[in-house]
Design an enzyme around this catalytic site. Structure first.
Site, PDB file in Angstrom:
ATOM      1  N   TYR A  35       5.909  -2.880   3.486  1.00 53.54           N
ATOM      2  CA  TYR A  35       7.139  -3.435   4.234  1.00 53.54           C
ATOM      3  C   TYR A  35       8.452  -2.272   4.070  1.00 53.54           C
ATOM      4  CZ  TYR A  35      10.816  -6.653   6.058  1.00 53.54           C
ATOM      5  OH  TYR A  35      11.828  -7.374   6.812  1.00 53.54           O
ATOM      6  N   ALA A  49       5.031  -6.069  -4.797  1.00 57.88           N
ATOM      7  CA  ALA A  49       6.356  -5.856  -6.089  1.00 57.88           C
ATOM      8  C   ALA A  49       7.440  -6.265  -5.111  1.00 57.88           C
ATOM      9  CB  ALA A  49       6.209  -4.645  -6.893  1.00 57.88           C
ATOM     10  N   ASP A  73       6.559  -8.100   6.645  1.00 52.21           N
ATOM     11  CA  ASP A  73       6.764  -8.528   5.576  1.00 52.21           C
ATOM     12  C   ASP A  73       5.463  -9.260   5.254  1.00 52.21           C
ATOM     13  OD1 ASP A  73       7.387 -10.619   3.376  1.00 52.21           O
ATOM     14  OD2 ASP A  73       8.977 -11.539   4.638  1.00 52.21           O
ATOM     15  N   TYR A  92       9.324  -9.426 -20.980  1.00 50.49           N
ATOM     16  CA  TYR A  92       7.958  -9.446 -20.045  1.00 50.49           C
ATOM     17  C   TYR A  92       6.991 -10.239 -20.371  1.00 50.49           C
ATOM     18  CZ  TYR A  92       5.461  -7.073 -16.293  1.00 50.49           C
ATOM     19  OH  TYR A  92       4.813  -6.882 -15.127  1.00 50.49           O
ATOM     20  N   THR A 108       7.976   3.077 -12.322  1.00 49.08           N
ATOM     21  CA  THR A 108       7.962   2.653 -10.714  1.00 49.08           C
ATOM     22  C   THR A 108       9.283   2.004 -10.675  1.00 49.08           C
ATOM     23  OG1 THR A 108       7.179   0.302 -11.260  1.00 49.08           O
ATOM     24  CG2 THR A 108       5.335   1.810 -11.272  1.00 49.08           C
ATOM     25  N   ALA A 113       0.813  -1.141  -0.035  1.00 51.33           N
ATOM     26  CA  ALA A 113       0.192   0.042  -0.073  1.00 51.33           C
ATOM     27  C   ALA A 113       0.790   1.159  -0.133  1.00 51.33           C
ATOM     28  CB  ALA A 113      -0.955  -0.078   1.171  1.00 51.33           C
TER      29      ALA A 113
END
Length: 386
Positions: A73, A139, A110, A233, A273, A48
């Site tokens: 985390y 991710a 975690d 990808y 990102t 988040a």
């Protein structure tokens, strides 16, 4: 102390607390512009603190007035080291949420661990009772599963080595890069880290604990991209993991059937990102894509994508699904008129004409914004509390 960006390759090792707060403020203001409507009221967001997970949390809170519980985390500041950007993002967002009268709490740990799952369930029972939406947006480069085995993901092909143009973020030079083929063990490890197993473990644990409400919706985020990036990808190790994520959504629809719940995959747009910056070939593709989509007035960042998903599409998700029952938020990116322009630019782009064919300035602006830098109304020469 005075905080400056320290960039190494595709990562920045510092974050600016005031800049991160400014980023959150701007995202909130974007969502607030359209007012509120009825929708999810109690939402768990796993992953988040940055990117799509963070944008989801902001969009859901300010579109529906939803109470949001975030799992992330992140590391706090220590001595002369800044906190991670996700730590500052979460701190700022919760400050704004509480000021505006919304519930917003987080669990820092975690998310792959059983301990964090149990802590989250206890928090839901104590504060919310049940949740009606679960967003899965993790991710991570590695995962230690509940048996104590650690797996590390790799960004490789799954057949033969692949060679193509790539943007060296250390010097903005275009060079040729060869991506090696993964071993079978590396493929399995990448699926373990980035596939759907942990998403299923979360949903099973939440359901068994009785904290999922009737009609619950869970959404996990994915990416497909154009044929240009398929070898690294969609057909690479990360693509294998995303296929596993999709197959997990099919299984979760069976798991949630007795609650009249639904599991969806949302295929989102390529964006700058921390994860995408690490993938060979992809940063060059993104910088070209940004130029084309901005010229065609179709560009969206994380908050624009999630705002469109939750404000415009959530009421009629079933109408938005493709033939594999996926939500396609990459619809603008994959328009033929966009991809044709990208492919044309790809053929011609070189180091010398990079700014002509790619939005390299926009790429770097978004990169620095992730860490709280390059906001024109922040005085970066001032001392700040870490």
């Amino acid at each position: 102390m005075i905080v400056e960006p320290k960039v190494r390759g595709f990562i920045c090792t510092t974050a600016h607390p005031e800049g991160c707060k400014e980023s959150i403020k701007r995202q909130i203001e974007y969502v607030k512009r359209h007012g509120q409507k009825e929708g999810p009221k109690k939402v768990l967001i796993i992953g988040a603190s940055t990117g799509y997970g963070l944008a989801s949390r902001i969009s859901l809170a300010y579109t529906y007035g939803a109470a949001t519980l975030g799992v992330m985390y992140e590391k706090p500041a220590k001595e002369n080291r800044t906190a991670t950007p996700g730590y500052y993002n979460t701190e700022a967002l919760e400050e704004f949420l509480h000021q505006d009268g919304y519930y917003g709490e987080s669990i820092n740990g975690d998310a792959f661990s059983r301990e964090v799952k149990e802590m989250t369930i206890a928090k839901i029972k104590e504060d919310l009772g049940q949740v009606d939406m679960v967003i899965y947006s993790l991710a991570a480069p590695r995962r230690t599963d509940e048996d104590g085995v650690t797996y590390s993901s790799v960004l490789k092909t799954t057949s033969v080595p692949y060679t193509n143009k790539s943007l060296d973020l250390r010097n903005n030079q275009i060079s040729e890069v060869t991506v090696p083929a993964a071993t079978e063990e590396e493929e399995i490890a990448t699926v373990k880290v980035m596939g759907g197993e942990d998403w299923a473990l979360w949903i099973d644990a939440l359901k068994d604990a009785g904290v999922l409400s009737e009609g619950v919706i869970t959404i996990a985020y994915s990416y497909i991209g154009p044929k240009l990036t398929y070898p690294i990808y969609y057909e690479g190790t990360i693509g294998k993991a995303k296929e596993d994520l999709y197959q997990t959504s099919v299984l979760l629809n069976e798991t949630l059937k007795d609650l009249q719940g639904k599991a969806y995959i949302s295929v989102n747009k390529a964006l700058v990102t921390q994860a995408s910056a690490a993938i060979p070939v992809v940063p060059l593709y993104i910088s070209i894509l940004y130029k084309v989509m901005k010229e065609q007035q179709l560009h969206e960042g994380c908050i624009e994508q999630m705002d469109r998903l939750f404000f415009e599409n959530l009421d009629h998700l079933e109408e938005e699904l493709d033939e594999q029952q996926r939500i396609r938020m990459d619809d603008y990116e994959m328009l033929p008129e966009v991809q044709e322009k990208v492919a044309e630019a790809w053929d011609y782009v070189t180091t010398e004409n990079l700014s002509e064919y790619a939005d390299i300035k926009g790429y770097w602006e978004e990169f620095y914004h992730m860490f709280g830098f390059h906001y024109d109304n922040i005085d970066y020469t001032k001392d700040v509390e870490l």
